[in-house]
Design a protein around this motif. Structure first.
Motif, PDB file in Angstrom:
ATOM      1  N   ASP A  71      45.508   2.729  38.553  1.00 40.76           N
ATOM      2  CA  ASP A  71      44.064   3.011  38.476  1.00 40.76           C
ATOM      3  C   ASP A  71      43.644   3.994  39.568  1.00 40.76           C
ATOM      4  O   ASP A  71      42.866   4.922  39.316  1.00 40.76           O
TER       5      ASP A  71
ATOM      6  N   ARG B 234      47.069  -1.958  42.214  1.00 40.23           N
ATOM      7  CA  ARG B 234      46.171  -1.172  41.368  1.00 40.23           C
ATOM      8  C   ARG B 234      46.456   0.323  41.498  1.00 40.23           C
ATOM      9  O   ARG B 234      45.593   1.159  41.280  1.00 40.23           O
TER      10      ARG B 234
ATOM     11  N   THR C 147      42.010   7.857  38.981  1.00 39.09           N
ATOM     12  CA  THR C 147      40.762   8.215  39.661  1.00 39.09           C
ATOM     13  C   THR C 147      40.963   9.477  40.484  1.00 39.09           C
ATOM     14  O   THR C 147      40.127  10.404  40.465  1.00 39.09           O
TER      15      THR C 147
END
Length: 239
Positions: A228, A225, A232
């Motif tokens: 992602d 991930r 962020t």
């Protein structure tokens, strides 16, 4: 009596868009409609004679997914835009459908022949110039992360980010900036955070006594991930 052939939901040759089942249920409830009312509207007003209340309920439960034509019709029946029924779009086609735009409109705005634009939707490979990419982003409301995804560069970005997290992150500032043209300070902060979080995560897992195998599994999950986590971190660094 001659049997009537009902068109299948899967006659649409394109993969179904990511469907937001809770949103469909919420919108229907807000209108005071039951699944039977939605099914009746889709049969009578949108030319989908095979739709039953059970199919509408299956869409809302997430056990079935409406095709592109079915989603457009469902949006009409629920008095909303298709975008309100789509989960996070990932492909160029999904972003266009979410905006309720015809391919002809997008092709004309970005300056491509229709057949060339449709080919890009089919293959998932955007071949526009920088100016055309900017026009596409404006028309479809794409973020930088979306642009990278729909232009087919997310896999390369993920590869660089995994290397930055697992080795010397400073060496990847320039390569990452070529794909994600961000200001240097937030980019450096994001890469440093990925490296720190990954290394800290691995160390913490080992300290819990889970062993190298558990640490490896946890680390792989983090890396899976990584994109992602990167966006962020970028968001936090630019606040």
């Amino acid at each position: 009596m001659r049997a009537v052939h009902h068109p299948s939901a899967r006659t649409d040759r394109h993969p179904p868009p990511p469907f937001n089942a809770p949103a469909a249920r919420r919108l229907r409830t807000a209108l005071g409609m039951g699944p039977e009312h939605v099914a009746h509207a889709l049969r009578g007003s949108y030319g989908l004679p095979y739709v039953t209340p059970a199919l509408v309920a299956a869409w809302e439960r997430g056990t079935a997914t409406p095709s592109h034509p079915e989603l457009a019709a469902l949006a009409g029946a629920l008095w909303c835009s298709p975008g309100e029924l789509i989960g996070r779009p990932r492909t160029l086609r999904e972003h266009r459908v979410a905006r309720g735009l015809a391919p002809e409109d997008v092709a004309r705005t970005v300056g491509h022949e229709l057949h060339a634009y449709l080919r890009m939707e089919e293959t998932g490979h955007w071949r526009g110039t920088e100016r055309q990419s900017a026009a596409l982003a404006r028309m479809l409301g794409l973020s930088l992360a979306d642009v990278i995804t729909v232009t087919g560069r997310e896999d390369r970005l993920a590869e660089l980010l995994r290397s930055a997290a697992t080795t010397r992150w400073q060496a990847y500032v320039r390569p990452v900036s070529k794909i994600a043209p961000l200001e240097r300070r937030p980019l450096e902060e994001a890469l440093h955070r990925l490296h720190r979080d990954y290394q800290g995560h691995m160390a913490a897992t080992l300290s819990w006594g889970g062993g190298h195998g558990d640490a490896g599994d946890s680390g792989r999950e983090f890396l899976d991930r990584i994109v992602d986590h990167f966006w962020t971190a970028v968001g936090d660094a630019t606040r």
